[in-house]
Structure formats: structure tokens, C-alpha cells
Scaffold this motif. Structure first.
Motif, PDB file in Angstrom:
ATOM      1  N   PRO A 103       6.701  75.208 -46.289  1.00 11.36           N
ATOM      2  CA  PRO A 103       7.701  74.159 -46.137  1.00 11.36           C
ATOM      3  C   PRO A 103       7.218  72.731 -46.348  1.00 11.36           C
ATOM      4  O   PRO A 103       8.036  71.820 -46.470  1.00 11.36           O
ATOM      5  CB  PRO A 103       8.161  74.345 -44.693  1.00 11.36           C
ATOM      6  CG  PRO A 103       6.942  74.851 -43.980  1.00 11.36           C
ATOM      7  CD  PRO A 103       6.218  75.699 -44.983  1.00 11.36           C
ATOM      8  N   VAL A 104       5.909  72.508 -46.371  1.00  8.77           N
ATOM      9  CA  VAL A 104       5.417  71.132 -46.420  1.00  8.77           C
ATOM     10  C   VAL A 104       4.317  70.987 -47.464  1.00  8.77           C
ATOM     11  O   VAL A 104       3.742  71.966 -47.937  1.00  8.77           O
ATOM     12  CB  VAL A 104       4.868  70.690 -45.036  1.00  8.77           C
ATOM     13  CG1 VAL A 104       5.965  70.669 -43.996  1.00  8.77           C
ATOM     14  CG2 VAL A 104       3.728  71.604 -44.588  1.00  8.77           C
ATOM     15  N   GLY A 105       4.017  69.732 -47.817  1.00  5.32           N
ATOM     16  CA  GLY A 105       2.899  69.444 -48.704  1.00  5.32           C
ATOM     17  C   GLY A 105       3.282  69.461 -50.174  1.00  5.32           C
ATOM     18  O   GLY A 105       4.434  69.695 -50.560  1.00  5.32           O
ATOM     19  N   ASP A 106       2.288  69.212 -51.023  1.00  4.85           N
ATOM     20  CA  ASP A 106       2.508  69.120 -52.463  1.00  4.85           C
ATOM     21  C   ASP A 106       2.763  70.472 -53.113  1.00  4.85           C
ATOM     22  O   ASP A 106       3.228  70.537 -54.254  1.00  4.85           O
ATOM     23  CB  ASP A 106       1.303  68.461 -53.138  1.00  4.85           C
ATOM     24  CG  ASP A 106       1.093  67.022 -52.688  1.00  4.85           C
ATOM     25  OD1 ASP A 106       2.105  66.317 -52.528  1.00  4.85           O
ATOM     26  OD2 ASP A 106      -0.067  66.619 -52.478  1.00  4.85           O
ATOM     27  N   VAL A 111      10.312  81.694 -52.274  1.00  9.72           N
ATOM     28  CA  VAL A 111      10.585  82.767 -53.231  1.00  9.72           C
ATOM     29  C   VAL A 111      10.959  84.037 -52.478  1.00  9.72           C
ATOM     30  O   VAL A 111      10.340  84.387 -51.477  1.00  9.72           O
ATOM     31  CB  VAL A 111       9.366  83.002 -54.156  1.00  9.72           C
ATOM     32  CG1 VAL A 111       8.120  83.375 -53.370  1.00  9.72           C
ATOM     33  CG2 VAL A 111       9.671  84.060 -55.199  1.00  9.72           C
ATOM     34  N   LYS A 112      12.001  84.708 -52.960  1.00  6.30           N
ATOM     35  CA  LYS A 112      12.436  85.971 -52.384  1.00  6.30           C
ATOM     36  C   LYS A 112      11.804  87.121 -53.170  1.00  6.30           C
ATOM     37  O   LYS A 112      11.831  87.117 -54.402  1.00  6.30           O
ATOM     38  CB  LYS A 112      13.955  86.087 -52.434  1.00  6.30           C
ATOM     39  CG  LYS A 112      14.512  87.347 -51.757  1.00  6.30           C
ATOM     40  CD  LYS A 112      15.996  87.518 -52.024  1.00  6.30           C
ATOM     41  CE  LYS A 112      16.804  86.414 -51.391  1.00  6.30           C
ATOM     42  NZ  LYS A 112      18.267  86.666 -51.527  1.00  6.30           N
ATOM     43  N   ILE A 113      11.221  88.088 -52.460  1.00  7.22           N
ATOM     44  CA  ILE A 113      10.572  89.227 -53.112  1.00  7.22           C
ATOM     45  C   ILE A 113      11.129  90.508 -52.495  1.00  7.22           C
ATOM     46  O   ILE A 113      10.885  90.791 -51.309  1.00  7.22           O
ATOM     47  CB  ILE A 113       9.039  89.206 -52.951  1.00  7.22           C
ATOM     48  CG1 ILE A 113       8.466  87.841 -53.338  1.00  7.22           C
ATOM     49  CG2 ILE A 113       8.398  90.294 -53.805  1.00  7.22           C
ATOM     50  CD1 ILE A 113       6.972  87.739 -53.134  1.00  7.22           C
ATOM     51  N   ALA A 127      -4.892  70.484 -54.928  1.00  6.94           N
ATOM     52  CA  ALA A 127      -5.831  71.133 -54.016  1.00  6.94           C
ATOM     53  C   ALA A 127      -5.392  70.876 -52.578  1.00  6.94           C
ATOM     54  O   ALA A 127      -4.797  69.839 -52.267  1.00  6.94           O
ATOM     55  CB  ALA A 127      -7.244  70.602 -54.243  1.00  6.94           C
ATOM     56  N   GLY A 128      -5.673  71.841 -51.709  1.00  2.13           N
ATOM     57  CA  GLY A 128      -5.324  71.660 -50.309  1.00  2.13           C
ATOM     58  C   GLY A 128      -4.882  72.957 -49.658  1.00  2.13           C
ATOM     59  O   GLY A 128      -4.898  74.027 -50.270  1.00  2.13           O
ATOM     60  N   GLU A 129      -4.461  72.857 -48.406  1.00  2.00           N
ATOM     61  CA  GLU A 129      -4.042  74.011 -47.629  1.00  2.00           C
ATOM     62  C   GLU A 129      -2.566  74.307 -47.884  1.00  2.00           C
ATOM     63  O   GLU A 129      -1.741  73.403 -47.962  1.00  2.00           O
ATOM     64  CB  GLU A 129      -4.250  73.748 -46.139  1.00  2.00           C
ATOM     65  CG  GLU A 129      -5.684  73.373 -45.785  1.00  2.00           C
ATOM     66  CD  GLU A 129      -5.813  72.917 -44.339  1.00  2.00           C
ATOM     67  OE1 GLU A 129      -4.901  73.240 -43.533  1.00  2.00           O
ATOM     68  OE2 GLU A 129      -6.794  72.232 -44.017  1.00  2.00           O
ATOM     69  N   VAL A 130      -2.253  75.586 -47.996  1.00  2.00           N
ATOM     70  CA  VAL A 130      -0.870  76.033 -48.136  1.00  2.00           C
ATOM     71  C   VAL A 130      -0.596  77.021 -47.010  1.00  2.00           C
ATOM     72  O   VAL A 130      -1.107  78.140 -47.015  1.00  2.00           O
ATOM     73  CB  VAL A 130      -0.619  76.702 -49.505  1.00  2.00           C
ATOM     74  CG1 VAL A 130       0.840  77.148 -49.620  1.00  2.00           C
ATOM     75  CG2 VAL A 130      -0.989  75.758 -50.644  1.00  2.00           C
ATOM     76  N   SER A 131       0.189  76.601 -46.034  1.00  2.00           N
ATOM     77  CA  SER A 131       0.573  77.498 -44.944  1.00  2.00           C
ATOM     78  C   SER A 131       1.826  78.253 -45.353  1.00  2.00           C
ATOM     79  O   SER A 131       2.753  77.679 -45.920  1.00  2.00           O
ATOM     80  CB  SER A 131       0.819  76.709 -43.661  1.00  2.00           C
ATOM     81  OG  SER A 131       1.851  75.760 -43.846  1.00  2.00           O
ATOM     82  N   MET A 132       1.859  79.557 -45.076  1.00  2.00           N
ATOM     83  CA  MET A 132       2.946  80.406 -45.549  1.00  2.00           C
ATOM     84  C   MET A 132       3.608  81.136 -44.397  1.00  2.00           C
ATOM     85  O   MET A 132       2.954  81.516 -43.421  1.00  2.00           O
ATOM     86  CB  MET A 132       2.422  81.415 -46.571  1.00  2.00           C
ATOM     87  CG  MET A 132       1.807  80.794 -47.811  1.00  2.00           C
ATOM     88  SD  MET A 132       1.117  82.023 -48.957  1.00  2.00           S
ATOM     89  CE  MET A 132      -0.244  82.665 -47.977  1.00  2.00           C
TER      90      MET A 132
END
Length: 225
Positions: A103-106, A111-113, A127-132
Motif C-alpha cells: 500500500p505504500v512507497g514507490d 494484483v488479484k491472483i 530500491a527499497g523495502e516492499v511490504s506485502m
């Protein structure tokens, strides 16, 4: 003994040494071993370790596609790491739909799977952290770290990683984990790499607990969402 060899054999021996010896030396002299331990010197597994050059550039590219599964209503693995510009394949191994998102960041995405489907994304540009998480199963959580370097790994059960660095020079060694309580979930150390080298990275603070990847209410979602 060498002087008594026929000239043809001498030539082959010298040619082999000139062509192949530099690569042997490079591999032997640029192997970096990093051991990650907690505040009590206990080895830590599944810690992300990456190495960034300081004052010089690297042109190597890790072209492997990163795979992140959804299985038993959890992200598998919980933590992933890839080089900036690589592809990510999300693979739903459950018999139910997942709607994964960040929900946040660059690098935010949604996506629905559906069950048994795969989705490949190649548009993570920062580059950076991606929380899912998952919009359907709100207890699911996972993390992806995008690094701007080809030198990265996750520590094994003994806390060790090993990387072959192609050039000598100054580098920053970084250890990252979302449950680290150090500043920015990281600890760093600057090294001068010009030979085989072993580095110990010790956390200065205890880690938080990894959240449980299961539904505490024991409620299942069986809709066709």
C-alpha cells in the motif's frame, strides 16, 4: 624439469596459465563470507545480506526471476530479495484467490491472483523495502527487499552467507530484516576487500517476533472473489 619439456608442451602450459590463472585468482581472492549473529552471538537464519560498492560501480546483473509463492495462505518465502530491474513471479499455489498488495512507497501495487495462476511483474523501479499483504486474508504478510547491487544472499542456519565479488575495493556490507529493531531495520559495516575475507555482523538490539502466518479466527474464505 620444465626446461627439458618439448617446446610445444611449454607453450601450451604457459598459454593455459595466462588464460585461466587470473580467473582462479579472482575467485579465490574476492570471496566474502559474512556471519550474522544476534546480541548473544547466536547465529541468525534468513537475514538478508547485501554488499554495495563505495566509490566505484559494478556492471554485473543478477537476471534470475524472483519467485514468491502463496501457499497455505502465507507468503513463501516470508522474506525475498532481488536486484533492481529484475522480474518477480507471484505464484498462487492455494485453491483460493489471493489479492496481494503493497500500500505504500514507490513500489506499491495491487494484483488479484486466482488459484493456480501466476503473475509476472517487472515494474519495480525503486530500491527499497516492499511490504506485502493480502486483501482477502489479512493475517498474511511478507517482505521483498529490492537492492541496487548484484551481491546479495540470505543467511543459512549457521548465520552464514558467501559471495564472490568481482572487484577489489571499498564496500558497505548491510544486514537487513523487517523484524530488526536497529535503525532502518539494518546494520552496516564498511570493508576494504582485496583478498578472501570473513566478516561478523552482530545485531546491537534484540529482534521482534515474526508475526504468525495463520488465521487466529479459524475462518476460511471460500467465495469466488
Amino acid at each position: 624439469m620444465f626446461n627439458k619439456l618439448p617446446i610445444q608442451i611449454k607453450f601450451l602450459f604457459i598459454s593455459f596459465f595466462i588464460i585461466f590463472a587470473p580467473s582462479f585468482v579472482a575467485n579465490a581472492t574476492n570471496t566474502l563470507t559474512v556471519n550474522v549473529v544476534d546480541t548473544n552471538q547466536k547465529p541468525l537464519e534468513n537475514m538478508v545480506v547485501y554488499v554495495e560498492p563505495i566509490g566505484h560501480k559494478v556492471t554485473l546483473k543478477n537476471t534470475n526471476t524472483l519467485e514468491i509463492g502463496q501457499a497455505n495462505k502465507a507468503f513463501i518465502p516470508y522474506i525475498s530479495v532481488m536486484q533492481l530491474g529484475s522480474k518477480v513471479k507471484f505464484n498462487n499455489q492455494d485453491n483460493i484467490t489471493h489479492h496481494i498488495y503493497s500500500p505504500v512507497g514507490d513500489n506499491k501495487f495491487s494484483v488479484k491472483i486466482r488459484s493456480g495462476q501466476e503473475v509476472i511483474k517487472n515494474d519495480f523501479n525503486e530500491a527499497g523495502e516492499v511490504s506485502m499483504g493480502c486483501n482477502i486474508h489479512d493475517w498474511m504478510s511478507g517482505y521483498m527487499l529490492i537492492v541496487d547491487t548484484p551481491f546479495f544472499a540470505k543467511s543459512d542456519k549457521n548465520g552464514n552467507t558467501e559471495m564472490v565479488i568481482d572487484k577489489s575495493g571499498q564496500y558497505k556490507v548491510v544486514v537487513w530484516h523487517p523484524q530488526m529493531t536497529d535503525i532502518n531495520n539494518r546494520i552496516t559495516k564498511t570493508i576494504n576487500l582485496n583478498s578472501a575475507m570473513a566478516v561478523t555482523m552482530q545485531l546491537s538490539k534484540p529482534m521482534d517476533e515474526i508475526p504468525s502466518q495463520q488465521n487466529e479466527d479459524d475462518f476460511d474464505f471460500l467465495s469466488d472473489y
